[in-house]
Motif scaffolding. Structure first.
Motif, PDB file in Angstrom:
ATOM      1  N   UNK A  86      43.202  36.842  74.318  1.00 35.79           N
ATOM      2  CA  UNK A  86      42.778  36.254  73.041  1.00 35.79           C
ATOM      3  C   UNK A  86      42.294  37.355  72.096  1.00 35.79           C
ATOM      4  N   UNK A  87      41.516  38.300  72.604  1.00 34.06           N
ATOM      5  CA  UNK A  87      41.050  39.427  71.776  1.00 34.06           C
ATOM      6  C   UNK A  87      42.228  40.233  71.238  1.00 34.06           C
ATOM      7  N   UNK A  88      43.226  40.458  72.089  1.00 39.56           N
ATOM      8  CA  UNK A  88      44.415  41.210  71.641  1.00 39.56           C
ATOM      9  C   UNK A  88      45.145  40.434  70.557  1.00 39.56           C
ATOM     10  N   UNK A  89      45.297  39.123  70.702  1.00 44.25           N
ATOM     11  CA  UNK A  89      45.959  38.305  69.678  1.00 44.25           C
ATOM     12  C   UNK A  89      45.179  38.333  68.371  1.00 44.25           C
ATOM     13  N   UNK A  90      43.846  38.276  68.465  1.00 43.37           N
ATOM     14  CA  UNK A  90      43.014  38.315  67.254  1.00 43.37           C
ATOM     15  C   UNK A  90      43.182  39.655  66.540  1.00 43.37           C
ATOM     16  N   UNK A  91      43.120  40.744  67.276  1.00 46.83           N
ATOM     17  CA  UNK A  91      43.284  42.070  66.653  1.00 46.83           C
ATOM     18  C   UNK A  91      44.658  42.211  66.017  1.00 46.83           C
ATOM     19  N   UNK A  92      45.673  41.695  66.700  1.00 47.00           N
ATOM     20  CA  UNK A  92      47.043  41.813  66.199  1.00 47.00           C
ATOM     21  C   UNK A  92      47.245  40.996  64.928  1.00 47.00           C
ATOM     22  N   UNK A  93      46.704  39.814  64.856  1.00 41.63           N
ATOM     23  CA  UNK A  93      46.975  38.920  63.730  1.00 41.63           C
ATOM     24  C   UNK A  93      45.846  38.889  62.703  1.00 41.63           C
ATOM     25  N   UNK A  94      44.803  39.674  62.913  1.00 40.78           N
ATOM     26  CA  UNK A  94      43.646  39.654  62.031  1.00 40.78           C
ATOM     27  C   UNK A  94      44.027  40.020  60.594  1.00 40.78           C
ATOM     28  N   UNK A  95      44.743  41.083  60.439  1.00 40.30           N
ATOM     29  CA  UNK A  95      45.087  41.527  59.086  1.00 40.30           C
ATOM     30  C   UNK A  95      45.999  40.520  58.394  1.00 40.30           C
ATOM     31  N   UNK A  96      46.925  39.914  59.136  1.00 35.82           N
ATOM     32  CA  UNK A  96      47.808  38.909  58.524  1.00 35.82           C
ATOM     33  C   UNK A  96      46.989  37.716  58.019  1.00 35.82           C
ATOM     34  N   UNK A  97      46.033  37.280  58.786  1.00 36.67           N
ATOM     35  CA  UNK A  97      45.202  36.133  58.396  1.00 36.67           C
ATOM     36  C   UNK A  97      44.345  36.494  57.183  1.00 36.67           C
ATOM     37  N   UNK A  98      43.759  37.697  57.194  1.00 38.42           N
ATOM     38  CA  UNK A  98      42.931  38.128  56.061  1.00 38.42           C
ATOM     39  C   UNK A  98      43.779  38.175  54.789  1.00 38.42           C
ATOM     40  N   UNK A  99      44.961  38.770  54.865  1.00 40.41           N
ATOM     41  CA  UNK A  99      45.856  38.838  53.702  1.00 40.41           C
ATOM     42  C   UNK A  99      46.231  37.441  53.222  1.00 40.41           C
ATOM     43  N   UNK A 100      46.524  36.542  54.128  1.00 40.69           N
ATOM     44  CA  UNK A 100      46.887  35.173  53.774  1.00 40.69           C
ATOM     45  C   UNK A 100      45.725  34.467  53.074  1.00 40.69           C
ATOM     46  N   UNK A 101      44.512  34.623  53.584  1.00 43.16           N
ATOM     47  CA  UNK A 101      43.344  33.988  52.973  1.00 43.16           C
ATOM     48  C   UNK A 101      43.041  34.574  51.588  1.00 43.16           C
ATOM     49  N   UNK A 102      43.167  35.897  51.457  1.00 40.79           N
ATOM     50  CA  UNK A 102      42.948  36.530  50.156  1.00 40.79           C
ATOM     51  C   UNK A 102      43.991  36.053  49.162  1.00 40.79           C
ATOM     52  N   UNK A 103      45.223  35.913  49.635  1.00 42.79           N
ATOM     53  CA  UNK A 103      46.298  35.423  48.761  1.00 42.79           C
ATOM     54  C   UNK A 103      46.012  34.016  48.282  1.00 42.79           C
ATOM     55  N   UNK A 104      45.553  33.151  49.138  1.00 43.68           N
ATOM     56  CA  UNK A 104      45.228  31.782  48.728  1.00 43.68           C
ATOM     57  C   UNK A 104      44.034  31.753  47.779  1.00 43.68           C
ATOM     58  N   UNK A 105      43.061  32.628  48.026  1.00 44.38           N
ATOM     59  CA  UNK A 105      41.858  32.604  47.216  1.00 44.38           C
ATOM     60  C   UNK A 105      42.094  33.198  45.816  1.00 44.38           C
ATOM     61  N   UNK A 106      42.976  34.145  45.704  1.00 42.46           N
ATOM     62  CA  UNK A 106      43.203  34.809  44.422  1.00 42.46           C
ATOM     63  C   UNK A 106      44.369  34.244  43.643  1.00 42.46           C
ATOM     64  N   UNK A 107      45.162  33.432  44.221  1.00 41.27           N
ATOM     65  CA  UNK A 107      46.297  32.854  43.531  1.00 41.27           C
ATOM     66  C   UNK A 107      45.898  31.476  43.009  1.00 41.27           C
TER      67      UNK A 107
END
Length: 111
Positions: A86-107
């Protein structure tokens, strides 16, 4: 004194009755002895069976207590591996999730 002719038969009957009582008494004594012996043998068998079952029970308890320790170690190991995945999955997908959330918040969409 003269013995009456029928008294010899009575004496024989009395003697036969005494013999029959002796035979019955001996049979009762023999029966009681056999019952005592059977009871003693049964008690020995019961004690042996009880000891055997107690040994099997103690062995089962010993196995299950060591088995529970092995089960605990196995579960701890599996849990640790799951947490690592689970930790490995979180580290791997963390940046994708952050980018997705920033995109939703700023668009902002205007409709």
């Amino acid at each position: 004194m003269q013995v009456a002719p029928g008294s010899d038969g009575i004496q024989k009957l009395l003697a036969a009755e005494q013999d029959a009582q002796r035979i019955v008494s001996d049979a009762r004594k023999a029966k009681q002895d056999r019952l005592r012996q059977a009871k003693a043998e049964a008690e020995k068998e019961i004690a042996a069976y009880r000891a055997e079952r107690e040994g099997a029970y103690q062995k089962k308890i010993a196995e299950s207590s060591s088995g529970s320790q092995a089960t605990f170690q196995r579960l701890a190991s599996e849990t640790s591996l799951s947490v690592q995945r689970i930790d490995a999955d979180v580290r791997q997908k963390k940046q994708q999730i952050v980018d997705l959330l920033i995109g939703y918040a700023t668009t902002v969409k205007c409709t």
